[in-house]
Design a protein around this motif. Structure first.
Motif, PDB file in Angstrom:
ATOM      1  N   GLY A  49      -3.708   2.813  -2.670  1.00 20.32           N
ATOM      2  CA  GLY A  49      -2.960   4.014  -2.323  1.00 20.32           C
ATOM      3  C   GLY A  49      -1.742   4.229  -3.186  1.00 20.32           C
ATOM      4  O   GLY A  49      -0.762   4.832  -2.749  1.00 20.32           O
TER       5      GLY A  49
ATOM      6  N   HIS B 272       0.839  -1.199   0.000  1.00 19.07           N
ATOM      7  CA  HIS B 272       0.000   0.000   0.000  1.00 19.07           C
ATOM      8  C   HIS B 272       0.872   1.247   0.000  1.00 19.07           C
ATOM      9  O   HIS B 272       1.832   1.369   0.766  1.00 19.07           O
ATOM     10  CB  HIS B 272      -0.906   0.002   1.231  1.00 19.07           C
ATOM     11  CG  HIS B 272      -1.848   1.161   1.280  1.00 19.07           C
ATOM     12  ND1 HIS B 272      -3.096   1.137   0.688  1.00 19.07           N
ATOM     13  CD2 HIS B 272      -1.713   2.394   1.837  1.00 19.07           C
ATOM     14  CE1 HIS B 272      -3.686   2.301   0.888  1.00 19.07           C
ATOM     15  NE2 HIS B 272      -2.873   3.080   1.581  1.00 19.07           N
ATOM     16  N   GLY B 273       0.557   2.184  -0.883  1.00 18.36           N
ATOM     17  CA  GLY B 273       1.267   3.448  -0.941  1.00 18.36           C
ATOM     18  C   GLY B 273       2.540   3.431  -1.757  1.00 18.36           C
ATOM     19  O   GLY B 273       3.247   4.441  -1.810  1.00 18.36           O
TER      20      GLY B 273
ATOM     21  N   ARG C 287      -3.846   6.680  -5.844  1.00 20.17           N
ATOM     22  CA  ARG C 287      -3.964   7.939  -5.103  1.00 20.17           C
ATOM     23  C   ARG C 287      -3.468   9.120  -5.920  1.00 20.17           C
ATOM     24  O   ARG C 287      -4.031  10.208  -5.865  1.00 20.17           O
ATOM     25  CB  ARG C 287      -3.153   7.835  -3.803  1.00 20.17           C
ATOM     26  CG  ARG C 287      -3.146   9.099  -2.947  1.00 20.17           C
ATOM     27  CD  ARG C 287      -2.117   9.019  -1.836  1.00 20.17           C
ATOM     28  NE  ARG C 287      -0.754   9.023  -2.374  1.00 20.17           N
ATOM     29  CZ  ARG C 287      -0.101  10.134  -2.691  1.00 20.17           C
ATOM     30  NH1 ARG C 287      -0.657  11.328  -2.551  1.00 20.17           N
ATOM     31  NH2 ARG C 287       1.131  10.064  -3.160  1.00 20.17           N
ATOM     32  N   ARG C 288      -2.390   8.891  -6.687  1.00 19.16           N
ATOM     33  CA  ARG C 288      -1.733   9.985  -7.394  1.00 19.16           C
ATOM     34  C   ARG C 288      -1.187   9.491  -8.722  1.00 19.16           C
ATOM     35  O   ARG C 288      -0.731   8.358  -8.827  1.00 19.16           O
ATOM     36  CB  ARG C 288      -0.593  10.551  -6.539  1.00 19.16           C
ATOM     37  CG  ARG C 288       0.061  11.812  -7.082  1.00 19.16           C
ATOM     38  CD  ARG C 288       1.163  12.284  -6.123  1.00 19.16           C
ATOM     39  NE  ARG C 288       1.631  13.617  -6.445  1.00 19.16           N
ATOM     40  CZ  ARG C 288       2.572  13.884  -7.373  1.00 19.16           C
ATOM     41  NH1 ARG C 288       3.147  12.882  -8.032  1.00 19.16           N
ATOM     42  NH2 ARG C 288       2.944  15.128  -7.606  1.00 19.16           N
TER      43      ARG C 288
ATOM     44  N   ARG D  60      -7.798   2.325  -6.395  1.00 16.66           N
ATOM     45  CA  ARG D  60      -6.507   1.889  -5.841  1.00 16.66           C
ATOM     46  C   ARG D  60      -5.383   2.902  -6.092  1.00 16.66           C
ATOM     47  O   ARG D  60      -4.280   2.733  -5.582  1.00 16.66           O
ATOM     48  CB  ARG D  60      -6.104   0.555  -6.460  1.00 16.66           C
ATOM     49  CG  ARG D  60      -7.162  -0.520  -6.378  1.00 16.66           C
ATOM     50  CD  ARG D  60      -7.206  -1.166  -5.007  1.00 16.66           C
ATOM     51  NE  ARG D  60      -8.214  -2.213  -4.989  1.00 16.66           N
ATOM     52  CZ  ARG D  60      -8.045  -3.427  -5.506  1.00 16.66           C
ATOM     53  NH1 ARG D  60      -6.908  -3.733  -6.089  1.00 16.66           N
ATOM     54  NH2 ARG D  60      -9.004  -4.322  -5.438  1.00 16.66           N
TER      55      ARG D  60
ATOM     56  N   ASP E 287       0.972   5.398  -6.015  1.00 17.97           N
ATOM     57  CA  ASP E 287       1.474   6.600  -6.680  1.00 17.97           C
ATOM     58  C   ASP E 287       2.025   6.143  -8.029  1.00 17.97           C
ATOM     59  O   ASP E 287       3.099   5.538  -8.099  1.00 17.97           O
ATOM     60  CB  ASP E 287       2.566   7.227  -5.813  1.00 17.97           C
ATOM     61  CG  ASP E 287       3.087   8.544  -6.379  1.00 17.97           C
ATOM     62  OD1 ASP E 287       2.840   8.830  -7.563  1.00 17.97           O
ATOM     63  OD2 ASP E 287       3.770   9.277  -5.637  1.00 17.97           O
TER      64      ASP E 287
ATOM     65  N   SER F  88      -5.095  18.988  -7.586  1.00 16.23           N
ATOM     66  CA  SER F  88      -6.182  18.281  -6.917  1.00 16.23           C
ATOM     67  C   SER F  88      -7.361  19.226  -6.753  1.00 16.23           C
ATOM     68  O   SER F  88      -7.212  20.455  -6.838  1.00 16.23           O
ATOM     69  CB  SER F  88      -5.737  17.739  -5.558  1.00 16.23           C
ATOM     70  OG  SER F  88      -5.375  18.791  -4.695  1.00 16.23           O
TER      71      SER F  88
ATOM     72  N   GLU G 113     -10.811  12.926  -5.955  1.00 18.11           N
ATOM     73  CA  GLU G 113     -10.433  11.568  -5.557  1.00 18.11           C
ATOM     74  C   GLU G 113      -9.054  11.171  -6.062  1.00 18.11           C
ATOM     75  O   GLU G 113      -8.561  10.089  -5.737  1.00 18.11           O
ATOM     76  CB  GLU G 113     -11.472  10.568  -6.098  1.00 18.11           C
ATOM     77  CG  GLU G 113     -12.869  10.815  -5.577  1.00 18.11           C
ATOM     78  CD  GLU G 113     -13.898   9.917  -6.248  1.00 18.11           C
ATOM     79  OE1 GLU G 113     -13.493   8.917  -6.871  1.00 18.11           O
ATOM     80  OE2 GLU G 113     -15.100  10.215  -6.146  1.00 18.11           O
ATOM     81  N   LEU G 114      -8.418  12.051  -6.833  1.00 19.86           N
ATOM     82  CA  LEU G 114      -7.156  11.699  -7.465  1.00 19.86           C
ATOM     83  C   LEU G 114      -6.294  12.946  -7.613  1.00 19.86           C
ATOM     84  O   LEU G 114      -6.758  13.978  -8.080  1.00 19.86           O
ATOM     85  CB  LEU G 114      -7.431  11.101  -8.855  1.00 19.86           C
ATOM     86  CG  LEU G 114      -6.258  10.580  -9.663  1.00 19.86           C
ATOM     87  CD1 LEU G 114      -5.673   9.336  -9.017  1.00 19.86           C
ATOM     88  CD2 LEU G 114      -6.714  10.264 -11.094  1.00 19.86           C
ATOM     89  N   GLU G 115      -5.034  12.844  -7.199  1.00 24.24           N
ATOM     90  CA  GLU G 115      -4.078  13.923  -7.406  1.00 24.24           C
ATOM     91  C   GLU G 115      -3.336  13.668  -8.710  1.00 24.24           C
ATOM     92  O   GLU G 115      -2.933  12.532  -8.985  1.00 24.24           O
ATOM     93  CB  GLU G 115      -3.090  13.986  -6.245  1.00 24.24           C
ATOM     94  CG  GLU G 115      -2.092  15.132  -6.350  1.00 24.24           C
ATOM     95  CD  GLU G 115      -1.125  15.170  -5.184  1.00 24.24           C
ATOM     96  OE1 GLU G 115      -0.091  15.865  -5.305  1.00 24.24           O
ATOM     97  OE2 GLU G 115      -1.389  14.504  -4.163  1.00 24.24           O
TER      98      GLU G 115
END
Length: 261
Positions: free
Chosen positions: A55, A26-27, A80-81, A78, A57, A144, A101-103
């Motif tokens: 999460g 995650h992340g 994040r960015r 799933r 990127d 964002s 919801e998304l960067e």
């Protein structure tokens, strides 16, 4: 993985895509090769989706399309960015971006390619004229939004210097925790050959990843690839996943056009 191959090097093959992406947590930041749906590592993306990692990127030219490629992870919430250069026809991407919801970090396509290459070469940053006179250089690109569509964060202004009388802006290199790529052929040492336009962002994404996983349509033995024809040396690849014939045959078309008789 399978120890050391007899021909001077480690055997980097992994039996399944699920095993190859199991430690992407995650992340994590992940560079993903492909352009549109050409050269996209769809089997690895599907395995990442099935294990439930979130999460993320993502660094990729674009984020797939609705229902395929990275679009699968996007639709499941799933990602994040995203750092990329093209939103394209992905309606879900646009919706998530505009609804907070998304960067998204938008960057010129050539600059994105060079940021990945620089990261793989150990170059921390570079100056380029691309983007001078636009919000890329001056700042203000929306990154964002709030749920009601208002801009929540924007890109910062870049450092600008003049070389030979021409202004250039500073771009930072990109490196990621992992990279996922697809190749037409690869050997057990991780040397890869890409087919035609599938070469696009794949070598660059592979260079930027600290751990790079390659799915290959055809696995060959060490020594079978002509060294002069290798597009990406195995030093940049840590894991090789041989595709089944069915997986290798999956080459979706992003936009099908036909000629009027």
């Amino acid at each position: 993985m399978n120890g050391v191959n007899a021909v001077n090097g480690p055997d980097k093959t992994v039996s399944t895509a699920a095993e190859a992406v199991a430690d992407i947590g995650h992340g994590a930041s992940v560079a993903v090769g492909g352009f549109g749906l050409t050269g996209v590592p769809g089997t690895l993306i599907r395995a990442l989706y099935e294990q439930g990692t979130g999460g993320l990127d993502i660094v990729s030219n674009n984020c797939g399309v609705d229902g395929d490629g990275l679009g699968i992870l996007l639709a499941a919430g799933r990602i994040r960015r995203v750092t990329g250069s093209y939103i394209g026809n992905n309606a879900e991407f646009a919706r998530r971006y505009l609804c907070g919801e998304l960067e998204v970090e938008l960057t010129p396509q050539g600059t994105l390619a060079e940021r990945l290459r620089a990261g793989g070469c150990g170059i921390p940053a570079f100056f380029t004229p691309a983007g001078i006179g636009t919000q890329v250089a001056d700042g203000g690109l929306p990154r964002s939004h709030t749920p009601d569509g208002r801009v929540a964060a924007v890109s910062p202004p870049r450092e600008i210097r003049v070389f030979d009388g021409r202004p250039h802006l500073l771009e930072r290199a990109l490196t990621t925790d992992f990279a996922l790529v697809r190749a037409a052929r690869g050997d057990r040492h991780g040397n890869l050959v890409f087919a035609k336009t599938a070469r696009n962002f794949n070598p660059l994404a592979a260079m930027a990843g600290r751990i790079t996983v390659a799915e290959v349509e055809r696995l060959v033995e060490p020594g079978e690839l002509d060294p002069d024809q290798v597009h990406l040396p195995g030093v940049f690849v840590q894991r090789v996943v041989p595709l089944t014939p069915r997986q290798a045959a999956h080459r979706p078309v992003e936009r099908r056009t036909v000629r009027t008789p």
